[in-house]
Write a protein that holds these residues in place. Structure first.
Motif, PDB file in Angstrom:
ATOM      1  N   MET A 115      -9.564  -1.445 -44.901  1.00 34.38           N
ATOM      2  CA  MET A 115      -9.995  -2.549 -44.082  1.00 34.38           C
ATOM      3  C   MET A 115      -9.276  -2.524 -42.730  1.00 34.38           C
ATOM      4  SD  MET A 115     -12.126  -4.849 -44.269  1.00 34.38           S
ATOM      5  CE  MET A 115     -12.640  -6.457 -43.961  1.00 34.38           C
ATOM      6  N   THR A 116      -7.984  -2.302 -42.772  1.00 33.94           N
ATOM      7  CA  THR A 116      -7.216  -2.241 -41.532  1.00 33.94           C
ATOM      8  C   THR A 116      -7.663  -1.077 -40.662  1.00 33.94           C
ATOM      9  OG1 THR A 116      -5.321  -3.217 -42.670  1.00 33.94           O
ATOM     10  CG2 THR A 116      -4.884  -2.137 -40.579  1.00 33.94           C
ATOM     11  N   ASN A 117      -7.943   0.064 -41.296  1.00 33.47           N
ATOM     12  CA  ASN A 117      -8.410   1.221 -40.550  1.00 33.47           C
ATOM     13  C   ASN A 117      -9.726   0.911 -39.842  1.00 33.47           C
ATOM     14  OD1 ASN A 117      -8.423   3.807 -39.568  1.00 33.47           O
ATOM     15  ND2 ASN A 117      -9.354   4.684 -41.390  1.00 33.47           N
ATOM     16  N   ALA A 118     -10.625   0.202 -40.499  1.00 37.01           N
ATOM     17  CA  ALA A 118     -11.902  -0.164 -39.894  1.00 37.01           C
ATOM     18  C   ALA A 118     -11.691  -1.090 -38.702  1.00 37.01           C
ATOM     19  CB  ALA A 118     -12.801  -0.824 -40.930  1.00 37.01           C
ATOM     20  N   ILE A 119     -10.787  -2.048 -38.840  1.00 36.07           N
ATOM     21  CA  ILE A 119     -10.511  -2.981 -37.743  1.00 36.07           C
ATOM     22  C   ILE A 119      -9.925  -2.238 -36.542  1.00 36.07           C
ATOM     23  CG2 ILE A 119      -9.064  -4.927 -37.036  1.00 36.07           C
ATOM     24  CD1 ILE A 119      -9.380  -5.963 -39.944  1.00 36.07           C
ATOM     25  N   VAL A 120      -8.969  -1.354 -36.801  1.00 35.63           N
ATOM     26  CA  VAL A 120      -8.361  -0.587 -35.712  1.00 35.63           C
ATOM     27  C   VAL A 120      -9.408   0.287 -35.040  1.00 35.63           C
ATOM     28  CG1 VAL A 120      -6.711   1.256 -35.194  1.00 35.63           C
ATOM     29  CG2 VAL A 120      -6.026  -0.649 -36.652  1.00 35.63           C
ATOM     30  N   SER A 121     -10.269   0.925 -35.827  1.00 33.41           N
ATOM     31  CA  SER A 121     -11.307   1.793 -35.260  1.00 33.41           C
ATOM     32  C   SER A 121     -12.291   1.013 -34.399  1.00 33.41           C
ATOM     33  CB  SER A 121     -12.069   2.503 -36.380  1.00 33.41           C
ATOM     34  OG  SER A 121     -11.203   3.335 -37.105  1.00 33.41           O
ATOM     35  N   LEU A 122     -12.593  -0.209 -34.774  1.00 42.14           N
ATOM     36  CA  LEU A 122     -13.523  -1.020 -33.998  1.00 42.14           C
ATOM     37  C   LEU A 122     -12.881  -1.589 -32.726  1.00 42.14           C
ATOM     38  CD1 LEU A 122     -15.330  -2.943 -36.868  1.00 42.14           C
ATOM     39  CD2 LEU A 122     -16.300  -1.173 -35.392  1.00 42.14           C
ATOM     40  N   VAL A 123     -11.617  -1.932 -32.794  1.00 39.71           N
ATOM     41  CA  VAL A 123     -10.947  -2.591 -31.684  1.00 39.71           C
ATOM     42  C   VAL A 123     -10.357  -1.599 -30.678  1.00 39.71           C
ATOM     43  CG1 VAL A 123      -8.989  -4.101 -31.134  1.00 39.71           C
ATOM     44  CG2 VAL A 123     -10.469  -4.629 -33.053  1.00 39.71           C
ATOM     45  N   PHE A 124     -10.005  -0.420 -31.132  1.00 32.75           N
ATOM     46  CA  PHE A 124      -9.300   0.545 -30.296  1.00 32.75           C
ATOM     47  C   PHE A 124     -10.013   0.879 -28.987  1.00 32.75           C
ATOM     48  CE2 PHE A 124      -7.940   4.829 -29.083  1.00 32.75           C
ATOM     49  CZ  PHE A 124      -6.574   4.633 -28.995  1.00 32.75           C
ATOM     50  N   PRO A 125     -11.309   1.211 -28.985  1.00 29.58           N
ATOM     51  CA  PRO A 125     -11.955   1.560 -27.701  1.00 29.58           C
ATOM     52  C   PRO A 125     -11.900   0.437 -26.663  1.00 29.58           C
ATOM     53  CG  PRO A 125     -13.332   2.248 -29.535  1.00 29.58           C
ATOM     54  CD  PRO A 125     -12.226   1.418 -30.106  1.00 29.58           C
ATOM     55  N   SER A 126     -12.111  -0.794 -27.077  1.00 32.62           N
ATOM     56  CA  SER A 126     -12.060  -1.893 -26.109  1.00 32.62           C
ATOM     57  C   SER A 126     -10.632  -2.139 -25.625  1.00 32.62           C
ATOM     58  CB  SER A 126     -12.667  -3.161 -26.694  1.00 32.62           C
ATOM     59  OG  SER A 126     -11.940  -3.579 -27.819  1.00 32.62           O
ATOM     60  N   LEU A 127      -9.644  -1.936 -26.498  1.00 35.77           N
ATOM     61  CA  LEU A 127      -8.250  -2.091 -26.068  1.00 35.77           C
ATOM     62  C   LEU A 127      -7.874  -1.023 -25.055  1.00 35.77           C
ATOM     63  CD1 LEU A 127      -6.252  -3.012 -29.292  1.00 35.77           C
ATOM     64  CD2 LEU A 127      -6.529  -4.385 -27.252  1.00 35.77           C
ATOM     65  N   VAL A 128      -8.299   0.215 -25.275  1.00 40.84           N
ATOM     66  CA  VAL A 128      -7.994   1.293 -24.336  1.00 40.84           C
ATOM     67  C   VAL A 128      -8.652   1.008 -22.987  1.00 40.84           C
ATOM     68  CG1 VAL A 128      -8.367   3.740 -23.833  1.00 40.84           C
ATOM     69  CG2 VAL A 128      -7.571   3.053 -26.077  1.00 40.84           C
ATOM     70  N   ALA A 129      -9.867   0.484 -23.022  1.00 42.65           N
ATOM     71  CA  ALA A 129     -10.560   0.171 -21.773  1.00 42.65           C
ATOM     72  C   ALA A 129      -9.848  -0.934 -21.000  1.00 42.65           C
ATOM     73  CB  ALA A 129     -11.998  -0.241 -22.072  1.00 42.65           C
ATOM     74  N   SER A 130      -9.279  -1.900 -21.701  1.00 43.16           N
ATOM     75  CA  SER A 130      -8.643  -3.020 -21.005  1.00 43.16           C
ATOM     76  C   SER A 130      -7.156  -2.805 -20.745  1.00 43.16           C
ATOM     77  CB  SER A 130      -8.857  -4.317 -21.783  1.00 43.16           C
ATOM     78  OG  SER A 130      -8.208  -4.244 -23.035  1.00 43.16           O
ATOM     79  N   LEU A 131      -6.431  -2.186 -21.679  1.00 38.92           N
ATOM     80  CA  LEU A 131      -4.978  -2.043 -21.528  1.00 38.92           C
ATOM     81  C   LEU A 131      -4.531  -0.648 -21.111  1.00 38.92           C
ATOM     82  CD1 LEU A 131      -3.686  -3.981 -24.674  1.00 38.92           C
ATOM     83  CD2 LEU A 131      -3.852  -4.816 -22.335  1.00 38.92           C
ATOM     84  N   GLY A 132      -5.368   0.339 -21.322  1.00 38.88           N
ATOM     85  CA  GLY A 132      -4.980   1.717 -21.010  1.00 38.88           C
ATOM     86  C   GLY A 132      -3.865   2.170 -21.938  1.00 38.88           C
ATOM     87  N   PHE A 133      -2.811   2.744 -21.340  1.00 40.00           N
ATOM     88  CA  PHE A 133      -1.691   3.254 -22.142  1.00 40.00           C
ATOM     89  C   PHE A 133      -0.967   2.144 -22.892  1.00 40.00           C
ATOM     90  CE2 PHE A 133       2.720   4.730 -22.678  1.00 40.00           C
ATOM     91  CZ  PHE A 133       2.473   5.863 -23.445  1.00 40.00           C
ATOM     92  N   GLY A 134      -1.097   0.909 -22.440  1.00 38.27           N
ATOM     93  CA  GLY A 134      -0.474  -0.224 -23.110  1.00 38.27           C
ATOM     94  C   GLY A 134      -0.938  -0.387 -24.543  1.00 38.27           C
ATOM     95  N   THR A 135      -2.119   0.150 -24.851  1.00 34.95           N
ATOM     96  CA  THR A 135      -2.625   0.103 -26.221  1.00 34.95           C
ATOM     97  C   THR A 135      -1.674   0.822 -27.170  1.00 34.95           C
ATOM     98  OG1 THR A 135      -4.878   0.108 -25.384  1.00 34.95           O
ATOM     99  CG2 THR A 135      -4.593   0.671 -27.684  1.00 34.95           C
ATOM    100  N   PHE A 136      -1.199   1.978 -26.760  1.00 31.93           N
ATOM    101  CA  PHE A 136      -0.285   2.742 -27.606  1.00 31.93           C
ATOM    102  C   PHE A 136       1.050   2.021 -27.742  1.00 31.93           C
ATOM    103  CE2 PHE A 136      -3.300   5.802 -25.907  1.00 31.93           C
ATOM    104  CZ  PHE A 136      -3.758   6.365 -27.082  1.00 31.93           C
ATOM    105  N   LEU A 137       1.493   1.388 -26.672  1.00 32.03           N
ATOM    106  CA  LEU A 137       2.726   0.601 -26.755  1.00 32.03           C
ATOM    107  C   LEU A 137       2.561  -0.588 -27.692  1.00 32.03           C
ATOM    108  CD1 LEU A 137       3.795   0.630 -23.005  1.00 32.03           C
ATOM    109  CD2 LEU A 137       4.660   2.049 -24.870  1.00 32.03           C
ATOM    110  N   LEU A 138       1.379  -1.202 -27.677  1.00 32.70           N
ATOM    111  CA  LEU A 138       1.090  -2.314 -28.585  1.00 32.70           C
ATOM    112  C   LEU A 138       1.158  -1.860 -30.039  1.00 32.70           C
ATOM    113  CD1 LEU A 138       0.093  -5.271 -29.004  1.00 32.70           C
ATOM    114  CD2 LEU A 138      -2.223  -4.332 -28.939  1.00 32.70           C
TER     115      LEU A 138
END
Length: 62
Positions: free
Chosen positions: A1-24
């Motif tokens: 379940m967590t993997n699915a949530i991360v997979s769905l949210v990751f592209p939008s986070l990268v678009a908005s935060l950039g490298f900050g996504t990895f820091l998050l």
């Protein structure tokens, strides 16, 4: 379940935060390690019977 949530949210986070996504994600991982280090009891060198006695004693007072 967590993997699915991360997979769905990751592209939008990268678009908005950039490298900050990895820091998050690194920060969340650090919080998880901190939780394990402070809240999960050490069981090395203890038998299953010892652990059972401890948990029964801990939960009998609740």
């Amino acid at each position: 379940m967590t993997n699915a949530i991360v997979s769905l949210v990751f592209p939008s986070l990268v678009a908005s935060l950039g490298f900050g996504t990895f820091l998050l994600f690194a920060f969340v991982g650090f919080l998880a390690l901190l939780f394990v280090a402070t809240s999960v009891p050490e069981t090395r060198g203890r038998t299953l019977e010892d652990l059972e006695e401890q948990f029964e004693a801990d939960y009998s007072t609740v």
